[in-house]
Design a protein around this motif. Sequence first.
Motif, PDB file in Angstrom:
ATOM      1  N   GLN A   1       0.259  -7.369  -5.279  1.00  0.00           N
ATOM      2  CA  GLN A   1      -0.602  -6.280  -5.736  1.00  0.00           C
ATOM      3  C   GLN A   1      -0.078  -4.973  -5.158  1.00  0.00           C
ATOM      4  O   GLN A   1       0.427  -4.946  -4.044  1.00  0.00           O
ATOM      5  CB  GLN A   1      -2.043  -6.472  -5.267  1.00  0.00           C
TER       6      GLN A   1
ATOM      7  N   LYS B   1      -4.121  -2.322  -8.024  1.00  0.00           N
ATOM      8  CA  LYS B   1      -5.543  -2.331  -7.667  1.00  0.00           C
ATOM      9  C   LYS B   1      -6.205  -0.984  -7.842  1.00  0.00           C
ATOM     10  O   LYS B   1      -7.279  -0.871  -8.386  1.00  0.00           O
ATOM     11  CB  LYS B   1      -5.721  -2.812  -6.214  1.00  0.00           C
ATOM     12  N   GLU B   2      -5.573   0.045  -7.371  1.00  0.00           N
ATOM     13  CA  GLU B   2      -6.162   1.377  -7.466  1.00  0.00           C
ATOM     14  C   GLU B   2      -5.053   2.392  -7.374  1.00  0.00           C
ATOM     15  O   GLU B   2      -4.038   2.159  -6.726  1.00  0.00           O
ATOM     16  CB  GLU B   2      -7.197   1.618  -6.375  1.00  0.00           C
TER      17      GLU B   2
ATOM     18  N   ASP C   1       0.850  -1.186   0.000  1.00  0.00           N
ATOM     19  CA  ASP C   1       0.000   0.000   0.000  1.00  0.00           C
ATOM     20  C   ASP C   1       0.892   1.244   0.000  1.00  0.00           C
ATOM     21  O   ASP C   1       1.633   1.492   0.945  1.00  0.00           O
ATOM     22  CB  ASP C   1      -0.897  -0.020   1.235  1.00  0.00           C
TER      23      ASP C   1
ATOM     24  N   GLN D   1      -1.327  -0.914  -4.388  1.00  0.00           N
ATOM     25  CA  GLN D   1      -2.554  -0.130  -4.276  1.00  0.00           C
ATOM     26  C   GLN D   1      -2.266   1.264  -3.765  1.00  0.00           C
ATOM     27  O   GLN D   1      -1.235   1.517  -3.151  1.00  0.00           O
ATOM     28  CB  GLN D   1      -3.585  -0.825  -3.390  1.00  0.00           C
TER      29      GLN D   1
END
Length: 163
Positions: free
Chosen positions: A135, A159-160, A105, A137
């Motif tokens: 992943q 993811k975003e 993150d 994000q």
Amino acid sequence: LRRLQAGALRRPAADTAASALFFSLYRSFDCICRGEIIYLNSAKPGASRPERKNGGSIMHFTSYLQDRQLTVALTGEIDHHCAKEYMQHISEKIESYTPAVCVLDFQEVTFMDSSGIAVVIHALRQMAQLGGRLQLQSIAEQPMKVLRAAGIEKIVEIKEAIR
């Protein structure tokens, strides 16, 4: 693990790697049995703790495990001064908890240079060895430019992104 909970295994001698593993397994098993999130550094998300100072900025690590998904919240600046420490931290968590998915993150990352790419590639290789996925994000504009320049979106799921 059930033998751990039942007390069938003896506690190893203090200050040994076996002792650390014993308590880590016991704590993980206890939390899994109760369906709780395991906070790997005993901090709730958003309540991270400082690990080290870099040129006046404090680098924090917050990571937690839920449903075999390890989330590592990166903060501050990811440059050549701290990249090695990030890689070590992420490696320790992946090795300890063998997640199916590792999420990095980037929400609190304010700056990233090419050393950040090395952090991502290192985590990707470790997850590939486990047969898991990586992943990324919540990536801000500046770190996203660096990642796009390297073509990371072709090999890692994003993811975003923060626009």
